[in-house]
Design a protein around this motif. Sequence first.
Motif, PDB file in Angstrom:
ATOM      1  N   HIS A  33       0.800  -1.229   0.000  1.00 33.40           N
ATOM      2  CA  HIS A  33       0.000   0.000   0.000  1.00 33.40           C
ATOM      3  C   HIS A  33       0.834   1.282   0.000  1.00 33.40           C
ATOM      4  N   MET A  37      -0.244   5.718  -0.225  1.00 33.03           N
ATOM      5  CA  MET A  37      -0.161   6.592   0.949  1.00 33.03           C
ATOM      6  C   MET A  37       0.095   8.032   0.523  1.00 33.03           C
ATOM      7  N   SER A  38      -0.648   8.949   1.113  1.00 31.91           N
ATOM      8  CA  SER A  38      -0.456  10.373   0.853  1.00 31.91           C
ATOM      9  C   SER A  38       0.593  10.925   1.819  1.00 31.91           C
ATOM     10  N   ASN A  40      -0.015  13.103   3.960  1.00 32.35           N
ATOM     11  CA  ASN A  40      -0.714  13.140   5.251  1.00 32.35           C
ATOM     12  C   ASN A  40      -0.636  11.788   5.955  1.00 32.35           C
ATOM     13  N   ASP A  41      -0.772  10.709   5.171  1.00 31.47           N
ATOM     14  CA  ASP A  41      -0.669   9.368   5.739  1.00 31.47           C
ATOM     15  C   ASP A  41       0.721   9.137   6.320  1.00 31.47           C
ATOM     16  N   HIS A  44       0.959  10.822   9.571  1.00 34.24           N
ATOM     17  CA  HIS A  44       0.129  10.185  10.600  1.00 34.24           C
ATOM     18  C   HIS A  44       0.697   8.835  11.037  1.00 34.24           C
ATOM     19  N   TYR A  45       0.998   7.972  10.085  1.00 34.54           N
ATOM     20  CA  TYR A  45       1.405   6.609  10.425  1.00 34.54           C
ATOM     21  C   TYR A  45       2.886   6.473  10.776  1.00 34.54           C
ATOM     22  N   TYR A  57       7.536  11.646  -0.136  1.00 36.31           N
ATOM     23  CA  TYR A  57       6.455  11.382  -1.089  1.00 36.31           C
ATOM     24  C   TYR A  57       6.893  11.745  -2.509  1.00 36.31           C
TER      25      TYR A  57
END
Length: 292
Positions: A33, A37-38, A40-41, A44-45, A57
């Motif tokens: 995945h 993922m953005s 933002n992801d 967050h993660y 990114y």
Amino acid sequence: MEKRDKLIRIHHCRGAGWKTVKKLLDLDPELKHIDDMSANDLCHYLKMKREHANRFYYDLHSFALEKYIHSYNKNNIFVMTIDDAAYPSQLRNIYDPPWVLFGKGDKSLLNSSKLISVVGTRQPTQTARLSMEKLLLPLIEDGWTIVSGMALGIDGYAHHIALKFQTIAVLASGLYHPYPRKHHDLFQRMIANHLVISEYPPNIPPQKWQFPERNRIISGLSQGTIVVEAKERSGSLITADQALDQGREVFAVPGMILEPNAAGTNRLIQQGAKLVIDANDILNELNRNALI
């Protein structure tokens, strides 16, 4: 795109340190995945700062893997991930193994059953050089491959002693930026007949923080680490500490108490490292461990 290719892509991204990749693999073991993922992801993660997430990114989605692999092949550079069968089992079993290795030379050396590392000061005494010849030549004749960091001083001399046999250098920079420059000729001889590896992509120049980071690879590849000369506060002692953490043997050459270069090695002996005065001290310990 399979996990192996994704791991190589990730390894080329800015901000993809060991811990970041570990978090990614814990979150998504097959990296199925990662492309969805953005930024933002990532924040967050992976708990990335916004600017780091944005760079990561961008690099992830702009990296042209086939172009780089073609370039590496053209320059006789191999790329190996931790999931590859040829990845050295000794290194895979440490706490923080490199996810990807880049190398040039004879990669079969990585899975030799007899690997021993040698580290020490960049400004060795003549006594240290003589001690190394006394210790290393019998080990080499017994089939041991010498692992070191190609630094000035002890590292470089260890490689030179082993050039007629087998030796591995672990760089703290990418293969396009071998360091130090004074060892350019040594580097050329190593890639022609021996092996040079790095966990950093070939275009990465040396940076200060990368030197202690690479030391875990030097010790992790090896059954034991020999510290020849080291001052009280020496990077060689970091390698010795990492070897102990990895469950490997640490051997130290004693020196005069008035010699600054012996302060670190004498302290190691005081703390439990094996004092060595000839190659049999090392061979007996390694052979005994092999029987356990």
